[in-house]
Write an enzyme that holds these catalytic residues in place. Structure first.
Site, PDB file in Angstrom:
ATOM      1  N   ARG A 299       0.846  -1.194   0.000  1.00  0.00           N
ATOM      2  CA  ARG A 299       0.000   0.000   0.000  1.00  0.00           C
ATOM      3  C   ARG A 299       0.880   1.243   0.000  1.00  0.00           C
ATOM      4  O   ARG A 299       1.830   1.335   0.779  1.00  0.00           O
ATOM      5  CB  ARG A 299      -0.920  -0.016   1.222  1.00  0.00           C
ATOM      6  CG  ARG A 299      -1.981   1.073   1.219  1.00  0.00           C
ATOM      7  CD  ARG A 299      -2.915   0.913   2.398  1.00  0.00           C
ATOM      8  NE  ARG A 299      -3.740  -0.283   2.300  1.00  0.00           N
ATOM      9  CZ  ARG A 299      -4.221  -0.955   3.352  1.00  0.00           C
ATOM     10  NH1 ARG A 299      -3.957  -0.544   4.575  1.00  0.00           N
ATOM     11  NH2 ARG A 299      -4.966  -2.018   3.179  1.00  0.00           N
TER      12      ARG A 299
ATOM     13  N   ARG B  64      -3.018   6.017   9.931  1.00  0.00           N
ATOM     14  CA  ARG B  64      -2.991   5.622   8.518  1.00  0.00           C
ATOM     15  C   ARG B  64      -3.066   6.860   7.616  1.00  0.00           C
ATOM     16  O   ARG B  64      -3.009   7.993   8.080  1.00  0.00           O
ATOM     17  CB  ARG B  64      -4.169   4.682   8.232  1.00  0.00           C
ATOM     18  CG  ARG B  64      -4.197   3.409   9.094  1.00  0.00           C
ATOM     19  CD  ARG B  64      -3.148   2.395   8.664  1.00  0.00           C
ATOM     20  NE  ARG B  64      -3.232   1.147   9.411  1.00  0.00           N
ATOM     21  CZ  ARG B  64      -4.008   0.104   9.091  1.00  0.00           C
ATOM     22  NH1 ARG B  64      -4.822   0.180   8.057  1.00  0.00           N
ATOM     23  NH2 ARG B  64      -3.974  -1.001   9.801  1.00  0.00           N
TER      24      ARG B  64
ATOM     25  N   LYS C 154      -4.920   0.285  14.656  1.00  0.00           N
ATOM     26  CA  LYS C 154      -4.827   1.341  13.636  1.00  0.00           C
ATOM     27  C   LYS C 154      -5.633   2.569  14.058  1.00  0.00           C
ATOM     28  O   LYS C 154      -6.562   2.481  14.871  1.00  0.00           O
ATOM     29  CB  LYS C 154      -5.354   0.813  12.304  1.00  0.00           C
ATOM     30  CG  LYS C 154      -6.784   0.302  12.346  1.00  0.00           C
ATOM     31  CD  LYS C 154      -7.116  -0.432  11.062  1.00  0.00           C
ATOM     32  CE  LYS C 154      -8.473  -1.126  11.157  1.00  0.00           C
ATOM     33  NZ  LYS C 154      -8.751  -1.968   9.990  1.00  0.00           N
TER      34      LYS C 154
ATOM     35  N   LYS D  72      -7.389   6.239  12.289  1.00  0.00           N
ATOM     36  CA  LYS D  72      -7.751   6.852  11.007  1.00  0.00           C
ATOM     37  C   LYS D  72      -8.248   8.285  11.194  1.00  0.00           C
ATOM     38  O   LYS D  72      -9.056   8.546  12.086  1.00  0.00           O
ATOM     39  CB  LYS D  72      -8.815   6.009  10.306  1.00  0.00           C
ATOM     40  CG  LYS D  72      -8.319   4.603   9.958  1.00  0.00           C
ATOM     41  CD  LYS D  72      -9.374   3.768   9.257  1.00  0.00           C
ATOM     42  CE  LYS D  72      -8.806   2.415   8.855  1.00  0.00           C
ATOM     43  NZ  LYS D  72      -9.818   1.581   8.152  1.00  0.00           N
TER      44      LYS D  72
ATOM     45  N   CYS E  27     -14.869  -3.679  -1.547  1.00  0.00           N
ATOM     46  CA  CYS E  27     -13.493  -3.970  -1.132  1.00  0.00           C
ATOM     47  C   CYS E  27     -12.907  -5.024  -2.070  1.00  0.00           C
ATOM     48  O   CYS E  27     -13.598  -5.579  -2.922  1.00  0.00           O
ATOM     49  CB  CYS E  27     -13.473  -4.467   0.314  1.00  0.00           C
ATOM     50  SG  CYS E  27     -14.167  -6.119   0.517  1.00  0.00           S
TER      51      CYS E  27
ATOM     52  N   CYS F 108      -7.391 -11.178  -0.369  1.00  0.00           N
ATOM     53  CA  CYS F 108      -7.544 -10.822   1.035  1.00  0.00           C
ATOM     54  C   CYS F 108      -7.755 -12.060   1.895  1.00  0.00           C
ATOM     55  O   CYS F 108      -8.696 -12.829   1.665  1.00  0.00           O
ATOM     56  CB  CYS F 108      -8.707  -9.850   1.227  1.00  0.00           C
ATOM     57  SG  CYS F 108      -8.931  -9.386   2.964  1.00  0.00           S
TER      58      CYS F 108
ATOM     59  N   CYS G 298     -16.124  -9.137   4.152  1.00  0.00           N
ATOM     60  CA  CYS G 298     -16.085  -9.460   5.577  1.00  0.00           C
ATOM     61  C   CYS G 298     -16.548  -8.232   6.348  1.00  0.00           C
ATOM     62  O   CYS G 298     -16.745  -7.170   5.755  1.00  0.00           O
ATOM     63  CB  CYS G 298     -14.673  -9.898   5.998  1.00  0.00           C
ATOM     64  SG  CYS G 298     -13.557  -8.532   6.403  1.00  0.00           S
TER      65      CYS G 298
ATOM     66  N   CYS H  27     -13.846  -2.194   5.236  1.00  0.00           N
ATOM     67  CA  CYS H  27     -12.910  -1.428   4.409  1.00  0.00           C
ATOM     68  C   CYS H  27     -13.598  -0.499   3.408  1.00  0.00           C
ATOM     69  O   CYS H  27     -13.065   0.552   3.092  1.00  0.00           O
ATOM     70  CB  CYS H  27     -11.956  -2.363   3.684  1.00  0.00           C
ATOM     71  SG  CYS H  27     -10.783  -3.171   4.794  1.00  0.00           S
TER      72      CYS H  27
END
Length: 574
Positions: free
Chosen positions: A82, A151, A218, A220, A439, A445, A484, A488
Site C-alpha cells: 500500500r 494511517r 490502527k 484513522k 473492497c 484478502c 467481511c 474497508c
C-alpha cells in the site's frame, strides 16, 4: 495517565502482538534476514505483523490454495503493498511510477483504495525491496500505510471547491507528516539507510508520539469540506470538518470515536459514527491530532485487539472523559462547534471548471481497479494522459480518479485521449453503480468470507433492470459491498449494503444516511443472490411510488418501517 506505552514483557495483560512490538526494536524485528530467506516465499508471523507498519500484508492467491495443497506445494504467497498519498494527491510522474512498478513487480493492475491510497497486489517477497525503493524514489512512501499507527490522512479532493481545497489539503498533509513514525527501521531495511544500533534500554532512538509499542490498533483521520462528506468523516477515529465563512477557512469542527469494523456474531464489537466535540482554529489541528493519538496510545485496550480501537476507548470511559483528557493535554479548550451541513458523500463526475480557471475531470473507475481489458484500455489511456498532463491526479474516497488542474491549453489534448481510449465519467451507467463501492476480497484478502470486487458489478447488472422498471436509474442511491465485516469500503454507512458471511452469502443492511451521517441496520441475514433480488425488488418499487419529495432511499426505508433507525453502535446488530 496509563503506562501502556511503556509496556514491558512483564507488565499488565496484553496481546501477543504487543509482545511482538516490544521485541521488534522499533519495527525492525528480523525482517532484513527474513526477506533474504530463499527457501520460502512466506515470512514468519511475527515479521508479518511488523510488515504492516512498513505498508505490506502477506497474502496468498486463494483461487490456487486447494490445488497447490493437493500438489503438496506451499500456498502462492504474495504481498499487498500500500502506497500512501495524503489527501490522494499525486503528480503525473508519480502516477507513471505506479504504472511502471505494477507491471514490473505486481499483477499488472493498480487498486485505488477507499482511503485515497494505492494498492499493488501480487508482489513476491524477492521483489518487495525493489518496489519500495522505486516508490520512494518518486517521493511517495509505504511507511505507516498499515499497522498500529495513524494511517493515510483523507481529505476532500473535489475541485469545485478548489479555492479552499489547497489550504485544507495542506493541513491534512501536515497532520500526516507530523504523525509519521520516526523509527529509522524503514530506511535501514528498504532504502539501505545507515543502521542505528539500539538496545532495548538505549535512548538513541525514540518515538516521541507513539512510544516503543505504538498504538493498540490502527488509527484513522479524515478531513471533510462541506457540503461534501466524501471522506465519510463520521467513520474516522478523528475527523476535522472544515468551516468556511465568506470564502475563508476559519477552522475545523472536531469529531471523535468513529470506526466501521466489527465481528459477525460478537455484539461487543460494532460500527460507530463519531461525535462532534468542538471547534479549533486551523493552526490548532496538529496539536489536537497529536494529543488525541497519545490518549489512545495510553488508554487503548492492549489486551483484546477486537476491543482496541479508539471508539471502544471512548465508549468505556465516556465522551466527557475524553474531552476533559484532551483539554488537559492541550492546555486549552475546544470552542463550541460551528454549524455545518453535508449534502452527499459521492463524487461529481465529468468536467468541472475550478475557481482557479483550471479544469478537472472526474473519471468513474469501478471499484477502483485500474487495468486494461480487451474492450476498455483504462490503464493505457491514463498512462498516455500522465505523459502530457501538467496538473495532478487526485484519488477520491470513492475509488475514482480526478485528472485535476488541467490548463485550458491541455484540455483539448486530454479530451482527445479520453475520447480515444473511451475513458468514462460513468454517465451511461445507473446512478446506483456510480455510487457503488466494494473492497478487494477474493482472491487476495485473507479475511474475505465472500466475493466483493469481483461480484458487485454482476449483482448490479441484475439490480439495474429493476431500477429502470421503477424509473430510478438516475436516482442516487449509495450501495456498498465487502467480503467481511472489517468495513474497508465503509458499508455500514451505505443506504444498501452487503457484508460477506460465507461464499455466496451476505448480510443485507438498509437505511444508512445518504450523506454518511447515519449507520444502516441489519435487514436480512445470510442470504444469497436470489433472495437479495427478491428482497430489493418490492422495496425499490414502493420507494419509487411512495417517496416524498427529495426523500433519499435510506430515509424512506426507515419511514416505511423496513428497518428501524440506528441511534448508536450497540443496537446495529439488533
Amino acid at each position: 495517565m496509563s503506562d501502556n506505552n511503556l509496556l514491558s514483557p512483564n507488565s499488565a495483560p496484553h496481546s501477543d502482538v504487543e509482545d511482538i512490538k516490544i521485541r521488534s526494536n522499533y519495527l525492525r524485528g528480523s525482517l532484513e534476514e527474513t526477506l533474504q530467506d530463499p527457501i520460502t516465499g512466506s515470512i514468519p508471523e511475527d515479521d508479518n505483523r511488523l510488515m504492516k507498519f512498513h505498508g505490506s500484508y502477506m497474502q496468498d492467491d486463494r483461487d490456487l490454495r486447494n490445488e497447490r495443497q493437493k500438489q503438496k506445494l506451499e500456498p502462492a504467497y504474495q504481498f499487498m503493498l500500500r502506497v500512501r498519498a495524503a489527501g490522494g494527491v499525486v503528480t503525473p510522474e508519480q502516477w507513471l511510477m505506479m504504472d511502471r512498478v505494477c507491471q514490473k513487480y505486481a499483477n499488472g493492475t493498480i487498486r485505488l483504495t477507499t482511503r485515497q491510497s494505492f494498492q499493488l497486489h501480487g508482489v513476491i517477497k524477492w521483489n518487495l525491496k525493489k518496489t519500495i525503493q522505486e516508490v520512494n524514489e518518486a517521493l511517495l512512501s509505504t511507511l505507516a500505510a498499515c499497522g498500529d499507527v495513524n494511517r493515510n490522512v483523507m481529505c476532500n479532493p473535489n475541485p469545485y471547491q478548489s479555492e479552499i481545497h489547497s489550504e485544507v489539503y495542506q493541513w491534512a498533509s501536515k497532520i500526516s507528516d507530523h504523525l509519521d513514525p520516526q523509527t529509522n527501521a524503514y530506511h535501514e531495511i528498504w532504502l539501505d539507510g545507515e543502521k542505528i544500533i539500539d538496545s532495548q534500554d538505549s535512548q538513541v532512538e525514540q518515538e516521541p508520539i507513539y512510544g516503543r509499542v505504538y498504538l493498540p490498533r490502527k488509527f484513522k483521520i479524515g478531513v471533510a469540506v462541506p457540503p461534501s462528506n466524501d471522506v465519510d468523516v463520521f467513520s474516522q477515529d478523528l475527523g476535522f470538518i472544515a468551516i468556511i465563512e465568506d470564502g475563508q477557512l476559519i477552522g475545523f469542527n472536531v469529531t471523535a470515536g468513529g470506526g466501521m469494523g466489527m465481528t459477525h456474531g460478537d455484539a461487543k464489537t460494532y460500527p460507530q459514527i463519531s461525535k462532534v466535540i468542538g471547534f479549533c482554529l486551523p493552526e490548532q489541528v496538529i496539536d489536537v491530532a497529536e494529543k488525541t493519538v497519545t490518549i489512545q496510545r495510553d488508554y487503548g485496550d492492549r489486551s483484546v485487539r477486537k476491543h482496541a480501537r479508539f471508539k471502544y476507548t471512548i465508549d468505556d470511559r465516556g465522551i466527557d472523559w475524553f474531552i476533559q483528557e484532551l483539554t488537559n493535554r492541550l492546555g486549552w479548550s475546544l470552542q463550541e462547534a460551528r454549524p455545518f451541513h453535508f449534502e452527499h458523500n459521492g463524487d461529481r463526475y465529468g468536467w468541472v471548471k475550478g475557481s482557479n480557471n483550471k479544469w478537472h475531470f472526474t473519471l468513474f473507475i469501478q471499484n477502483g481497479r485500474v487495468k486494461d481489458e480487451e474492450d476498455y484500455k483504462l490503464m493505457t489511456g491514463l498512462r498516455e494522459i500522465a505523459k502530457i498532463h501538467t496538473g495532478d491526479f487526485r484519488l477520491t474516497p470513492n475509488q475514482n480518479l480526478i485528472i485535476a488542474n488541467v490548463s485550458s491549453q491541455k484540455k483539448k489534448k486530454i479530451e482527445a485521449l479520453i475520447s480515444e481510449y473511451g475513458l468514462t465519467d460513468g454517465s451511461h451507467y445507473s446512478a446506483l453503480r456510480r455510487n457503488s463501492m466494494a473492497c478487494v476480497a477474493f482472491p487476495t484478502c485473507g479475511l474475505a468470507m465472500a466475493e466483493s470486487e469481483r461480484y458487485l458489478p454482476t449483482l448490479l447488472d441484475k439490480i439495474e433492470p429493476m431500477l429502470k422498471e421503477a424509473g430510478l436509474q438516475d436516482d442516487d442511491i449509495v450501495i456498498r459491498m465487502t467480503g467481511c465485516p472489517n468495513g474497508c469500503a465503509r458499508p455500514m454507512l451505505a443506504e444498501i449494503a452487503f457484508i460477506g458471511k460465507a461464499p455466496g452469502k451476505y448480510n443485507m443492511y438498509l437505511g444508512g444516511g445518504f450523506s454518511g451521517n447515519r449507520l444502516n441496520k441489519l435487514y436480512k441475514e445470510n442470504i444469497g443472490e436470489a433472495e437479495i433480488l427478491e428482497s430489493l425488488q418490492p422495496i425499490l418499487s414502493q420507494y419509487a411510488k411512495d417517496r416524498q419529495e427529495g426523500e433519499h432511499f435510506g430515509d424512506y426505508v426507515i419511514r416505511a418501517g423496513y428497518v428501524q433507525e440506528v441511534t448508536d453502535g450497540q443496537n446495529f446488530h439488533a
